[in-house]
Write a protein that holds these residues in place. Structure first.
Motif, PDB file in Angstrom:
ATOM      1  N   ILE A 227       0.628  -1.242   0.088  1.00  0.00           N
ATOM      2  CA  ILE A 227      -0.019  -0.187   0.008  1.00  0.00           C
ATOM      3  C   ILE A 227       1.010   1.200   0.088  1.00  0.00           C
ATOM      4  N   LYS A 228       0.902   2.223  -0.949  1.00  0.00           N
ATOM      5  CA  LYS A 228       1.480   3.051  -1.256  1.00  0.00           C
ATOM      6  C   LYS A 228       0.731   4.425  -1.359  1.00  0.00           C
ATOM      7  N   GLU A 229       1.328   5.649  -1.132  1.00  0.00           N
ATOM      8  CA  GLU A 229       0.652   7.068  -1.291  1.00  0.00           C
ATOM      9  C   GLU A 229       0.060   7.115  -2.576  1.00  0.00           C
ATOM     10  N   HIS A 230      -1.037   7.731  -2.722  1.00  0.00           N
ATOM     11  CA  HIS A 230      -1.713   7.919  -3.961  1.00  0.00           C
ATOM     12  C   HIS A 230      -2.423   6.785  -4.510  1.00  0.00           C
ATOM     13  N   MET A 231      -2.409   5.676  -3.819  1.00  0.00           N
ATOM     14  CA  MET A 231      -3.117   4.602  -4.488  1.00  0.00           C
ATOM     15  C   MET A 231      -4.569   4.592  -4.272  1.00  0.00           C
ATOM     16  N   GLU A 232      -5.625   4.500  -5.161  1.00  0.00           N
ATOM     17  CA  GLU A 232      -6.928   4.598  -4.871  1.00  0.00           C
ATOM     18  C   GLU A 232      -7.579   3.346  -3.978  1.00  0.00           C
ATOM     19  N   VAL A 233      -8.516   3.697  -3.142  1.00  0.00           N
ATOM     20  CA  VAL A 233      -9.066   2.828  -2.256  1.00  0.00           C
ATOM     21  C   VAL A 233     -10.333   2.581  -2.836  1.00  0.00           C
TER      22      VAL A 233
ATOM     23  N   ASP B  82      -3.342   8.346   1.663  1.00  0.00           N
ATOM     24  CA  ASP B  82      -2.175   9.287   2.148  1.00  0.00           C
ATOM     25  C   ASP B  82      -0.887   8.749   2.582  1.00  0.00           C
ATOM     26  N   LYS B  83      -1.309   7.766   3.545  1.00  0.00           N
ATOM     27  CA  LYS B  83      -0.114   6.840   3.982  1.00  0.00           C
ATOM     28  C   LYS B  83      -0.726   6.021   5.036  1.00  0.00           C
TER      29      LYS B  83
ATOM     30  N   LYS C 202      -4.601   6.068   6.299  1.00  0.00           N
ATOM     31  CA  LYS C 202      -4.922   7.341   6.135  1.00  0.00           C
ATOM     32  C   LYS C 202      -5.323   8.080   4.842  1.00  0.00           C
ATOM     33  N   LEU C 203      -6.470   8.548   4.914  1.00  0.00           N
ATOM     34  CA  LEU C 203      -7.078   8.848   3.415  1.00  0.00           C
ATOM     35  C   LEU C 203      -6.586  10.511   3.290  1.00  0.00           C
ATOM     36  N   THR C 204      -6.467  10.829   1.884  1.00  0.00           N
ATOM     37  CA  THR C 204      -6.252  12.264   1.639  1.00  0.00           C
ATOM     38  C   THR C 204      -7.348  13.112   2.323  1.00  0.00           C
ATOM     39  N   LYS C 205      -6.963  14.309   2.751  1.00  0.00           N
ATOM     40  CA  LYS C 205      -8.209  15.145   3.244  1.00  0.00           C
ATOM     41  C   LYS C 205      -9.328  15.759   1.662  1.00  0.00           C
ATOM     42  N   GLN C 206      -8.715  15.869   0.644  1.00  0.00           N
ATOM     43  CA  GLN C 206      -9.564  16.386  -0.482  1.00  0.00           C
ATOM     44  C   GLN C 206     -10.278  15.248  -0.986  1.00  0.00           C
TER      45      GLN C 206
ATOM     46  N   GLU D 219      -3.993  -4.480  -5.562  1.00  0.00           N
ATOM     47  CA  GLU D 219      -4.028  -4.934  -6.859  1.00  0.00           C
ATOM     48  C   GLU D 219      -3.498  -3.865  -7.912  1.00  0.00           C
ATOM     49  N   GLY D 220      -2.303  -3.603  -8.392  1.00  0.00           N
ATOM     50  CA  GLY D 220      -1.962  -2.655  -9.082  1.00  0.00           C
ATOM     51  C   GLY D 220      -1.962  -1.346  -8.390  1.00  0.00           C
ATOM     52  N   ASP D 221      -2.527  -0.422  -8.652  1.00  0.00           N
ATOM     53  CA  ASP D 221      -2.580   0.998  -7.936  1.00  0.00           C
ATOM     54  C   ASP D 221      -3.944   1.116  -7.174  1.00  0.00           C
ATOM     55  N   LYS D 222      -4.635  -0.163  -6.824  1.00  0.00           N
ATOM     56  CA  LYS D 222      -5.764  -0.059  -5.978  1.00  0.00           C
ATOM     57  C   LYS D 222      -5.572  -0.887  -4.652  1.00  0.00           C
ATOM     58  N   VAL D 223      -6.301  -0.218  -3.800  1.00  0.00           N
ATOM     59  CA  VAL D 223      -6.444  -1.018  -2.572  1.00  0.00           C
ATOM     60  C   VAL D 223      -8.016  -1.340  -2.719  1.00  0.00           C
ATOM     61  N   ARG D 224      -8.438  -2.961  -2.583  1.00  0.00           N
ATOM     62  CA  ARG D 224      -9.687  -3.154  -2.619  1.00  0.00           C
ATOM     63  C   ARG D 224      -9.924  -3.585  -1.112  1.00  0.00           C
ATOM     64  N   LEU D 225     -11.288  -3.190  -0.611  1.00  0.00           N
ATOM     65  CA  LEU D 225     -11.595  -3.332   0.524  1.00  0.00           C
ATOM     66  C   LEU D 225     -12.578  -4.846   0.406  1.00  0.00           C
ATOM     67  N   SER D 226     -12.719  -5.324   1.640  1.00  0.00           N
ATOM     68  CA  SER D 226     -13.871  -6.433   1.766  1.00  0.00           C
ATOM     69  C   SER D 226     -15.006  -6.102   1.820  1.00  0.00           C
ATOM     70  N   ALA D 227     -15.566  -4.728   2.096  1.00  0.00           N
ATOM     71  CA  ALA D 227     -16.843  -4.355   2.174  1.00  0.00           C
ATOM     72  C   ALA D 227     -17.081  -3.511   1.187  1.00  0.00           C
ATOM     73  N   ASN D 228     -18.391  -3.306   0.553  1.00  0.00           N
ATOM     74  CA  ASN D 228     -18.750  -2.308  -0.354  1.00  0.00           C
ATOM     75  C   ASN D 228     -18.518  -0.887   0.320  1.00  0.00           C
ATOM     76  N   ALA D 229     -18.236   0.148  -0.618  1.00  0.00           N
ATOM     77  CA  ALA D 229     -18.001   1.424  -0.328  1.00  0.00           C
ATOM     78  C   ALA D 229     -18.982   1.850   0.488  1.00  0.00           C
ATOM     79  N   ASP D 230     -20.349   1.684   0.639  1.00  0.00           N
ATOM     80  CA  ASP D 230     -21.244   2.667   1.355  1.00  0.00           C
ATOM     81  C   ASP D 230     -21.300   1.959   2.879  1.00  0.00           C
ATOM     82  N   VAL D 231     -20.710   0.686   2.825  1.00  0.00           N
ATOM     83  CA  VAL D 231     -20.765   0.044   4.184  1.00  0.00           C
ATOM     84  C   VAL D 231     -19.050   0.395   4.881  1.00  0.00           C
ATOM     85  N   ALA D 232     -18.365   0.444   3.812  1.00  0.00           N
ATOM     86  CA  ALA D 232     -16.802   0.517   4.281  1.00  0.00           C
ATOM     87  C   ALA D 232     -16.708   2.154   5.265  1.00  0.00           C
TER      88      ALA D 232
END
Length: 92
Positions: free
Chosen positions: A7-13, A25-26, A33-37, A67-80
């Motif tokens: 997991i690296k800076e600027h990856m999409e979650v 963010d890191k 930690k997610l970016t503020k923006q 996977e690649g430049d993405k961090v995939r969560l085990s929960a759907n976005a609305d639940v996460a």
């Protein structure tokens, strides 16, 4: 178990449903930690601009895979986002 060291800076979650949750963010301890923006305001049910003035955190326990430049969560976005935390560790 996902390789959390990948997991690296600027990856999409993204949620398990592929919906954008935020941008890394890191990694701090056992949380991402997610970016503020980019607080996932695109998620249905999340009020736009509601939490863009500070960082949010997601537990690394929700990470299903990196996977690649993405961090995939085990929960759907609305639940996460219900598992997101404020900087002090309190739930949103």
């Amino acid at each position: 178990m996902a390789d959390l060291s990948a997991i690296k800076e600027h990856m999409e979650v993204i949620g398990a449903d592929g919906v954008h949750v935020g941008t890394v963010d890191k990694v701090e301890g056992d949380r991402i930690k997610l970016t503020k923006q980019d607080s996932g305001a695109d998620i249905e049910g999340v009020e736009e601009g509601l939490h863009t003035d500070h960082h949010h955190f997601i537990s690394i326990g929700l990470v299903a895979e990196v996977e690649g430049d993405k961090v995939r969560l085990s929960a759907n976005a609305d639940v996460a986002v219900t598992f997101e935390e404020e900087e002090d560790g309190e739930p949103l």
